[in-house]
Write an enzyme that holds these catalytic residues in place. Sequence first.
Site, PDB file in Angstrom:
ATOM      1  N   GLY B  10      -1.711  17.117  -8.649  1.00 54.44           N
ATOM      2  CA  GLY B  10      -2.531  16.575 -10.085  1.00 54.44           C
ATOM      3  C   GLY B  10      -1.904  15.563 -10.190  1.00 54.44           C
ATOM      4  N   LYS B  15       2.666  12.713  -6.013  1.00 60.71           N
ATOM      5  CA  LYS B  15       1.750  12.601  -4.364  1.00 60.71           C
ATOM      6  C   LYS B  15       2.496  11.468  -3.509  1.00 60.71           C
ATOM      7  CE  LYS B  15      -2.286  12.763  -6.738  1.00 60.71           C
ATOM      8  NZ  LYS B  15      -2.421  12.302  -7.851  1.00 60.71           N
ATOM      9  N   SER B  16       1.934  10.183  -4.300  1.00 66.53           N
ATOM     10  CA  SER B  16       2.336   9.073  -4.078  1.00 66.53           C
ATOM     11  C   SER B  16       3.224   8.602  -3.256  1.00 66.53           C
ATOM     12  CB  SER B  16       1.386   8.031  -5.566  1.00 66.53           C
ATOM     13  OG  SER B  16       0.187   8.303  -5.584  1.00 66.53           O
ATOM     14  N   ALA B  34      -5.401   0.869  -0.542  1.00 62.61           N
ATOM     15  CA  ALA B  34      -6.082   1.021  -1.524  1.00 62.61           C
ATOM     16  C   ALA B  34      -7.404   0.841  -2.075  1.00 62.61           C
ATOM     17  CB  ALA B  34      -5.473  -0.241  -2.743  1.00 62.61           C
ATOM     18  N   THR B  35      -7.850   2.650  -2.737  1.00 63.25           N
ATOM     19  CA  THR B  35      -9.886   2.365  -3.126  1.00 63.25           C
ATOM     20  C   THR B  35      -9.376   2.234  -4.644  1.00 63.25           C
ATOM     21  OG1 THR B  35      -8.553   4.771  -3.462  1.00 63.25           O
ATOM     22  CG2 THR B  35      -9.490   4.040  -1.225  1.00 63.25           C
ATOM     23  N   HIS B  50       2.942  -2.035  -9.064  1.00 68.36           N
ATOM     24  CA  HIS B  50       3.001  -0.819  -7.442  1.00 68.36           C
ATOM     25  C   HIS B  50       2.972  -1.862  -6.333  1.00 68.36           C
ATOM     26  CE1 HIS B  50       0.691   2.445  -9.469  1.00 68.36           C
ATOM     27  NE2 HIS B  50       1.944   2.373  -9.924  1.00 68.36           N
ATOM     28  N   ARG B  54       6.083  -1.538  -3.734  1.00 68.50           N
ATOM     29  CA  ARG B  54       6.420  -1.490  -2.074  1.00 68.50           C
ATOM     30  C   ARG B  54       7.697  -1.911  -1.065  1.00 68.50           C
ATOM     31  NH1 ARG B  54       1.144   0.682  -3.676  1.00 68.50           N
ATOM     32  NH2 ARG B  54       0.441  -1.217  -2.663  1.00 68.50           N
TER      33      ARG B  54
END
Lengths: 171, 171, 171
Positions: B10, B15-16, B34-35, B50, B54
Amino acid sequence: MTRTTLFLGGARSGKSRLAQQTAEACAGPLAYLATAECRDGEMEDRIARHRADRGERWRTVECPLALPAAIASVETGAVLVDCLTLWLSNLMLGEHDIAGATEDLLDAIAGSPLPIVIVSNEVGMGIVPDHPLGRTFRDAAGRLNQAVAGQVNASYFVAAGLVLPLQRFPG
Amino acid sequence: MTRTTLFLGGARSGKSRLAQQTAEACAGPLAYLATAECRDGEMEDRIARHRADRGERWRTVECPLALPAAIASVETGAVLVDCLTLWLSNLMLGEHDIAGATEDLLDAIAGSPLPIVIVSNEVGMGIVPDHPLGRTFRDAAGRLNQAVAGQVNASYFVAAGLVLPLQRFPG
Amino acid sequence: MTRTTLFLGGARSGKSRLAQQTAEACAGPLAYLATAECRDGEMEDRIARHRADRGERWRTVECPLALPAAIASVETGAVLVDCLTLWLSNLMLGEHDIAGATEDLLDAIAGSPLPIVIVSNEVGMGIVPDHPLGRTFRDAAGRLNQAVAGQVNASYFVAAGLVLPLQRFPG
């Protein structure tokens, strides 16, 4: 094989397909208890397509409200109920007694000697719905899912076509 | 290590982060596919933050639509796709062929020799959305998640930063 | 027994009942930390009914905002927090500092020697909410659930009255 099984999942989670495969692993004729009501042509097409997809072992029984009686009427083979949340929606639209209907359903499941595979939707994992009817429905769906999961022999949570076997707590 | 992995969860389920950690356990350079599309300054800030988080092992490839080609173009190291549901949303907004794009995606995943970690959202566990577009989107997301989960080597359901390993049924 | 436990589930998933049973398996008096605020007569009735249902071992502490202090104030027996998402909602309505309150909560959980059982809602598995406040709330709820699940000893995902034990990843 487990006598009674619940597949609980979100929209397009693959729960109906898994339930169908589970029923098809049983011997004998297969009864598809459909709680959907045709409300438009799009739905009619979809129902007809699904019926054709299931093939010749299956007999379809439309039971938008009389699901407990439909379960009780099947005498041989295996039963697939698809799905509980549409049945609940029909009961609510007709202002039927949900608690009474739930009890009848549990009695019908307990009273049948046949394998019964049940599909239901998880609808309670979004934010609180804006509309009172949405809140009432998701509360009623949660209660119905608990009642049925408490009675069947095995329950699976379904996501992305895969499963998680739900466990009693404490184990 | 498992070659292809799906983290399905959710909003704000963690999750990422889990997907990123999984990719970082692989050797070599890391491609972040990245979408997301920058549609406003708030989003731009978030994407930049973000990206900085990373760190230097990561290279970012923006692929709001051309995700299959982006996967195919990575030649070494590991690939992270974040996320499928945004990609689907972009495809739907542009009225692209979803079934064709899904097939291209499955081909790209199958055709790559690299570890691929994929993030997607579970969006089908609330009540039926009011708007037709919402219903269409959640149906399409459910189908896409099933297609991808059916192809990858391991799928995890994510909640509260923790996981449940999804299983094929019957096992 | 596990010292700290989280039951995370959807609406009417049975999570409160499981949490109550878990607390009741502990020795000594039981503190029910209720984050619900009575906003109308219907809610008042429901709260009174739940309180009567819990029986005499239970003492109810209303803490719509001061949950961390309420946890710290319990000196013996076991603690049930029901529920985190209502607490978050109260914090947001009052425009309190969510990050600070979360830190205070984690400190209170870590600082207590008692068994603590916590109930929270999964709200992030529907489609993206229409209203910005809905999106903000579900993001904040997801972050809070992650923070608490990262600290407690055991977390369970609850559906249909049954559980799935959430796991750290990698295991």
